[in-house]
Design a protein around this motif. Structure first.
Motif, PDB file in Angstrom:
ATOM      1  N   UNK A 232       1.254 -25.238 -15.333  1.00 37.29           N
ATOM      2  CA  UNK A 232       0.914 -26.527 -15.909  1.00 37.29           C
ATOM      3  C   UNK A 232       0.199 -26.334 -17.240  1.00 37.29           C
ATOM      4  N   UNK A 233       0.164 -27.386 -18.041  1.00 38.33           N
ATOM      5  CA  UNK A 233      -0.594 -27.422 -19.294  1.00 38.33           C
ATOM      6  C   UNK A 233      -1.582 -28.570 -19.174  1.00 38.33           C
ATOM      7  N   UNK A 234      -2.880 -28.223 -19.178  1.00 38.84           N
ATOM      8  CA  UNK A 234      -3.910 -29.256 -19.038  1.00 38.84           C
ATOM      9  C   UNK A 234      -4.742 -29.359 -20.306  1.00 38.84           C
ATOM     10  N   UNK A 235      -4.826 -30.581 -20.838  1.00 45.78           N
ATOM     11  CA  UNK A 235      -5.695 -30.876 -21.977  1.00 45.78           C
ATOM     12  C   UNK A 235      -7.113 -31.067 -21.441  1.00 45.78           C
ATOM     13  N   UNK A 236      -8.021 -30.158 -21.780  1.00 51.59           N
ATOM     14  CA  UNK A 236      -9.371 -30.220 -21.215  1.00 51.59           C
ATOM     15  C   UNK A 236     -10.181 -31.391 -21.758  1.00 51.59           C
ATOM     16  N   UNK A 237      -9.740 -31.993 -22.857  1.00 51.79           N
ATOM     17  CA  UNK A 237     -10.488 -33.109 -23.431  1.00 51.79           C
ATOM     18  C   UNK A 237     -10.308 -34.393 -22.639  1.00 51.79           C
ATOM     19  N   UNK A 238      -9.099 -34.648 -22.134  1.00 48.41           N
ATOM     20  CA  UNK A 238      -8.859 -35.919 -21.448  1.00 48.41           C
ATOM     21  C   UNK A 238      -8.167 -35.767 -20.101  1.00 48.41           C
ATOM     22  N   UNK A 239      -7.846 -34.536 -19.688  1.00 47.11           N
ATOM     23  CA  UNK A 239      -7.223 -34.316 -18.389  1.00 47.11           C
ATOM     24  C   UNK A 239      -5.721 -34.440 -18.362  1.00 47.11           C
ATOM     25  N   UNK A 240      -5.091 -34.842 -19.476  1.00 48.51           N
ATOM     26  CA  UNK A 240      -3.627 -34.934 -19.495  1.00 48.51           C
ATOM     27  C   UNK A 240      -3.028 -33.611 -19.031  1.00 48.51           C
ATOM     28  N   UNK A 241      -2.146 -33.666 -18.037  1.00 46.26           N
ATOM     29  CA  UNK A 241      -1.585 -32.454 -17.456  1.00 46.26           C
ATOM     30  C   UNK A 241      -0.063 -32.559 -17.442  1.00 46.26           C
ATOM     31  N   UNK A 242       0.578 -31.549 -18.030  1.00 44.29           N
ATOM     32  CA  UNK A 242       2.025 -31.513 -18.150  1.00 44.29           C
ATOM     33  C   UNK A 242       2.592 -30.446 -17.225  1.00 44.29           C
TER      34      UNK A 242
ATOM     35  N   UNK B 152       7.461 -37.532 -24.370  1.00 41.56           N
ATOM     36  CA  UNK B 152       8.650 -36.700 -24.525  1.00 41.56           C
ATOM     37  C   UNK B 152       9.596 -36.969 -23.362  1.00 41.56           C
ATOM     38  N   UNK B 153      10.830 -37.326 -23.662  1.00 40.88           N
ATOM     39  CA  UNK B 153      11.823 -37.633 -22.635  1.00 40.88           C
ATOM     40  C   UNK B 153      12.080 -36.390 -21.780  1.00 40.88           C
ATOM     41  N   UNK B 154      12.026 -36.570 -20.476  1.00 41.07           N
ATOM     42  CA  UNK B 154      12.263 -35.468 -19.561  1.00 41.07           C
ATOM     43  C   UNK B 154      11.036 -34.642 -19.246  1.00 41.07           C
ATOM     44  N   UNK B 155       9.929 -34.905 -19.924  1.00 37.65           N
ATOM     45  CA  UNK B 155       8.691 -34.161 -19.675  1.00 37.65           C
ATOM     46  C   UNK B 155       7.799 -34.949 -18.731  1.00 37.65           C
ATOM     47  N   UNK B 156       7.295 -34.274 -17.701  1.00 34.26           N
ATOM     48  CA  UNK B 156       6.410 -34.930 -16.735  1.00 34.26           C
ATOM     49  C   UNK B 156       4.972 -34.677 -17.151  1.00 34.26           C
ATOM     50  N   UNK B 157       4.252 -35.727 -17.488  1.00 32.50           N
ATOM     51  CA  UNK B 157       2.846 -35.611 -17.878  1.00 32.50           C
ATOM     52  C   UNK B 157       2.087 -36.788 -17.280  1.00 32.50           C
ATOM     53  N   UNK B 158       0.955 -36.501 -16.648  1.00 35.53           N
ATOM     54  CA  UNK B 158       0.124 -37.554 -16.076  1.00 35.53           C
ATOM     55  C   UNK B 158      -1.326 -37.332 -16.474  1.00 35.53           C
ATOM     56  N   UNK B 159      -2.106 -38.399 -16.398  1.00 36.69           N
ATOM     57  CA  UNK B 159      -3.540 -38.324 -16.659  1.00 36.69           C
ATOM     58  C   UNK B 159      -4.280 -38.586 -15.361  1.00 36.69           C
ATOM     59  N   UNK B 160      -5.066 -37.618 -14.850  1.00 31.88           N
ATOM     60  CA  UNK B 160      -5.832 -37.848 -13.618  1.00 31.88           C
ATOM     61  C   UNK B 160      -6.742 -39.057 -13.789  1.00 31.88           C
ATOM     62  N   UNK B 161      -6.881 -39.828 -12.717  1.00 35.76           N
ATOM     63  CA  UNK B 161      -7.646 -41.069 -12.794  1.00 35.76           C
ATOM     64  C   UNK B 161      -9.126 -40.833 -13.011  1.00 35.76           C
TER      65      UNK B 161
ATOM     66  N   UNK C  92      -4.937 -25.570 -29.026  1.00 34.30           N
ATOM     67  CA  UNK C  92      -6.362 -25.276 -28.791  1.00 34.30           C
ATOM     68  C   UNK C  92      -7.005 -26.326 -27.893  1.00 34.30           C
ATOM     69  N   UNK C  93      -7.842 -25.865 -26.969  1.00 34.48           N
ATOM     70  CA  UNK C  93      -8.488 -26.783 -26.043  1.00 34.48           C
ATOM     71  C   UNK C  93      -7.673 -27.086 -24.814  1.00 34.48           C
ATOM     72  N   UNK C  94      -6.525 -26.457 -24.679  1.00 37.53           N
ATOM     73  CA  UNK C  94      -5.675 -26.652 -23.506  1.00 37.53           C
ATOM     74  C   UNK C  94      -5.803 -25.464 -22.568  1.00 37.53           C
ATOM     75  N   UNK C  95      -5.536 -25.712 -21.307  1.00 33.51           N
ATOM     76  CA  UNK C  95      -5.536 -24.675 -20.288  1.00 33.51           C
ATOM     77  C   UNK C  95      -4.132 -24.451 -19.759  1.00 33.51           C
ATOM     78  N   UNK C  96      -3.816 -23.188 -19.521  1.00 27.07           N
ATOM     79  CA  UNK C  96      -2.664 -22.870 -18.696  1.00 27.07           C
ATOM     80  C   UNK C  96      -3.167 -22.834 -17.263  1.00 27.07           C
ATOM     81  N   UNK C  97      -2.532 -23.595 -16.394  1.00 24.32           N
ATOM     82  CA  UNK C  97      -2.936 -23.661 -14.992  1.00 24.32           C
ATOM     83  C   UNK C  97      -1.819 -23.085 -14.133  1.00 24.32           C
ATOM     84  N   UNK C  98      -2.168 -22.125 -13.297  1.00 25.29           N
ATOM     85  CA  UNK C  98      -1.252 -21.564 -12.302  1.00 25.29           C
ATOM     86  C   UNK C  98      -1.678 -22.083 -10.939  1.00 25.29           C
TER      87      UNK C  98
END
Length: 262
Positions: A113-123, A248-257, A187-193
């Motif tokens: 996964x790709x997580x934006x640490x600033x707002x939690x957006x996770x792809x 982005x079409x076909x990309x799954x991205x959500x923002x944790x509540x 920058x500021x993103x995490x790779x999540x396994x």
């Protein structure tokens, strides 16, 4: 971006250790504590929502990437990119898992996964999977290797004879291919396994997964992951034109509540 071969000839292959504190590290201070999770026959996880129940809950209690230590049915490891420049990967990923399971068989599911640490957006970026009993069919000589001799694409013979029940509690090495990807972490993103049981179905594709017997999975020291870093960045959008989560079409991205619980 054009290259003469694939994987890219100038790929910077780098090993990272799976540390007991839930990080991915190249250092010598990696915690050697085992990490355990309960692998059910089918997981509540789905690639469509990366762990959230459907519909999305009003809080983040069902989201494994909403907690530092993950949840009982999830092992979670993070790598934060703090440098000033984006980081790109292109190619397959090999997960070398030293693990024991408490039953004669189980399914491993590994997702990036790709997580934006600033707002939690996770792809959701990519996934790979392996049935433990299929490990008997691993053929190292036929596996694809880097110039340094590291496996980047394990080869398995999938026949009736190569599916062998494992001994419960025995630590074995599982080579798990995470399918090829091409992705940029800014920058500021995490790779999540994340490791957990496969979902009952995979909405990104047309796959469904036959459940196996539940088991407790324990990830032992010595586990590692091989990443295909690009030495030259491909053309990318500047910071003013970065696509928003889900654009982005076909990309799954959500923002944790409730990103605040991090």
């Amino acid at each position: 971006y054009y290259a003469s071969d694939w994987p890219l000839p100038n790929t910077d292959w780098q090993h990272y250790k799976l540390c007991g504190d839930g990080t991915l590290s190249q250092g010598n201070t990696c915690s050697t504590d085992p990490v355990s999770y309960a692998s059910t026959g089918n997981s509540r996880h789905m690639t469509l929502n990366m762990g959230h129940a459907l519909p999305l809950p009003t809080n983040d209690q069902l989201s494994p990437y909403g907690f530092t230590t993950g949840l009982p049915d999830t092992a979670r490891y993070t790598l934060t990119f703090n440098g000033p420049d984006p980081v790109a990967m292109a190619g397959p990923i090999d997960l070398t898992l030293n693990a024991s399971i408490s039953n004669v068989d189980n399914n491993f599911w590994a997702e990036i996964l790709d997580k934006n640490t600033a707002n939690g957006d996770t792809t959701f970026v990519q996934r790979g999977l392996l049935r433990a009993a299929a490990a008997a069919g691993f053929v190292e000589a036929a596996s694809k290797k880097t110039p340094a001799g590291d496996i980047y694409r394990p080869y398995y013979q999938y026949t009736a004879d190569t599916f062998v029940p494992v001994t419960p509690g025995e630590v074995r090495t599982y080579e798990i291919e995470i399918f090829p990807l091409g992705h940029i972490w800014r920058p500021g993103h995490q790779l999540v396994l994340q490791l957990h049981a496969p979902p009952a179905n995979d909405p990104i594709s047309t796959y469904a997964y036959e459940p196996t017997t539940p088991a407790a999975v324990t990830i032992m020291p010595g586990s590692s992951i091989l990443f295909p870093f690009m030495t030259v960045l491909p053309p990318i959008r500047d910071d003013l034109h970065i696509p928003t989560c889900g654009a982005v079409i076909g990309e799954v991205c959500i923002t944790p509540a409730l990103h605040a619980i991090d």
